[in-house]
Design a protein around this motif. Structure first.
Motif: not given
Ligand code: GLN
Length: 322
Positions: A80, A205, A177, A40-41, A201, A253, A76-77, A126, A109, A270-271, A170
């Protein structure tokens, strides 16, 4: 005179047992090919699904690593928890805790749902992470990203760069987001500049780490905020313990309950394919393997954590005071 070198098999026997365990994980779980690389990214979909690296850092500063433990990928996540801890120390717990909850959401997430007070459920999803970055941005403005990057670097013990391509990818596609950002603004969780907050943000990531970095960062969490390799107290023990708390309840999550039941180690995924696990007073683990399950957690990374927890009996609620 030539030094006497033991035969290869003897070398294998000389390896520390922990390294042998990690090697076994690597060879056993390499066969696992289920799950999908995040797409999705768009830029993330280019990751080689064969990459597999594991690293474990102990609190006396030893770092063990096997496989692709030095291959960079985006945090990525996994950023956080560190940004939440930074916000607690920079802005004060009162400010942060009044804007962002600490309850598990039970949602994926990227859920757009807020709690009954119209605040994010917790800083690991997120909405909560964007709020956290937003609070830092509201207070530090243009300096916010540098502060975040520098803090992540202190956790890792080295300067960390940004993957500009993943960031741009992204930024071009991250409308969900952005929608969360506007929802936070309309509920007065963050103030005016939603685009500015999202830019920070997305950059946060896209910070590049390796499995080794993640292990050291996790070990710093496990060591009450003192990096066991550099000796630096990165953030306060208060911020670290509260961060580990939300990692325990929400880090994985909508798999968080199952995770803490079965594995019993505070963690964050993280994704990009990373998993970070921090067992207080014991160790930090970092793994990298890009194929994800339906929750967005690395399939092989979960297997490594399961094996580590059961082999060494590490469930945090099954301790004596040894
Ligand atoms: N950058 C990603 C997002 O906001 C991070 C999500 C993740 O790693 N779960 O969708």
């Amino acid at each position: 005179m030539k030094p006497h070198l033991p035969a290869a098999s003897a070398w294998t026997r000389l390896k520390p047992p922990l390294l042998r365990f990690l090697d076994n994980c690597l060879s056993e779980f390499s066969a696992e090919a289920s799950g999908h690389v995040a797409d999705y990214i768009p830029e993330l979909s280019k990751a080689d699904p064969a990459y597999f690296g594991i690293s474990l850092a102990t609190l006396d500063g030893h770092v063990y690593e096997v496989g692709d433990s030095r291959v960079p990928f985006t945090i990525q996540s996994m950023s956080k928890p560190f940004v939440f801890a930074l916000a607690l120390d920079l802005l004060g717990a009162g400010r942060v805790e009044s804007a962002i909850g600490v309850e598990p959401s039970g949602d994926p997430f990227n859920s757009i749902r807020l709690n009954s007070e119209n605040h994010p459920f917790n800083p690991m999803v997120n909405a909560g992470a964007i709020a956290c970055t937003g609070l830092i941005y509201d207070s530090k403005g243009a300096a916010a990203f540098e502060q975040i990057r520098a803090a992540l670097g202190r956790f890792a013990g080295r300067d960390l760069a940004v993957d500009e391509t993943v960031y741009a990818s992204e930024s071009q596609t991250g409308d969900r987001n952005r929608a969360i950002g506007y929802l936070l603004k309309t509920n007065a969780v963050i103030s005016d500049d939603v685009a500015g907050v999202l830019d920070v943000y997305f950059r946060q990531c896209a910070v590049l780490v390796t499995a080794r970095d993640i292990a050291v960062m996790a070990a710093t969490l496990a060591n009450r905020g003192i990096n066991p390799v550099t000796g630096e107290q990165v953030l306060s023990a208060y911020a670290i313990s509260r961060t580990l708390s939300v990692m325990t309840s929400s880090g994985m999550y909508d798999y968080a309950g199952e995770w803490i039941y079965r594995i019993g180690i505070p963690a964050k995924s993280g994704v990009g394919g990373g998993i970070l696990a921090a067992l207080p007073a014991r160790l930090g683990l970092g793994s990298y393997s890009p194929r994800l399950d339906k929750h967005g957690n690395s399939v092989r990374g979960i297997k490594v954590c399961e094996a580590l927890s059961s082999h060494y009996d590490l469930h945090m609620l099954n301790r004596s005071d040894d």
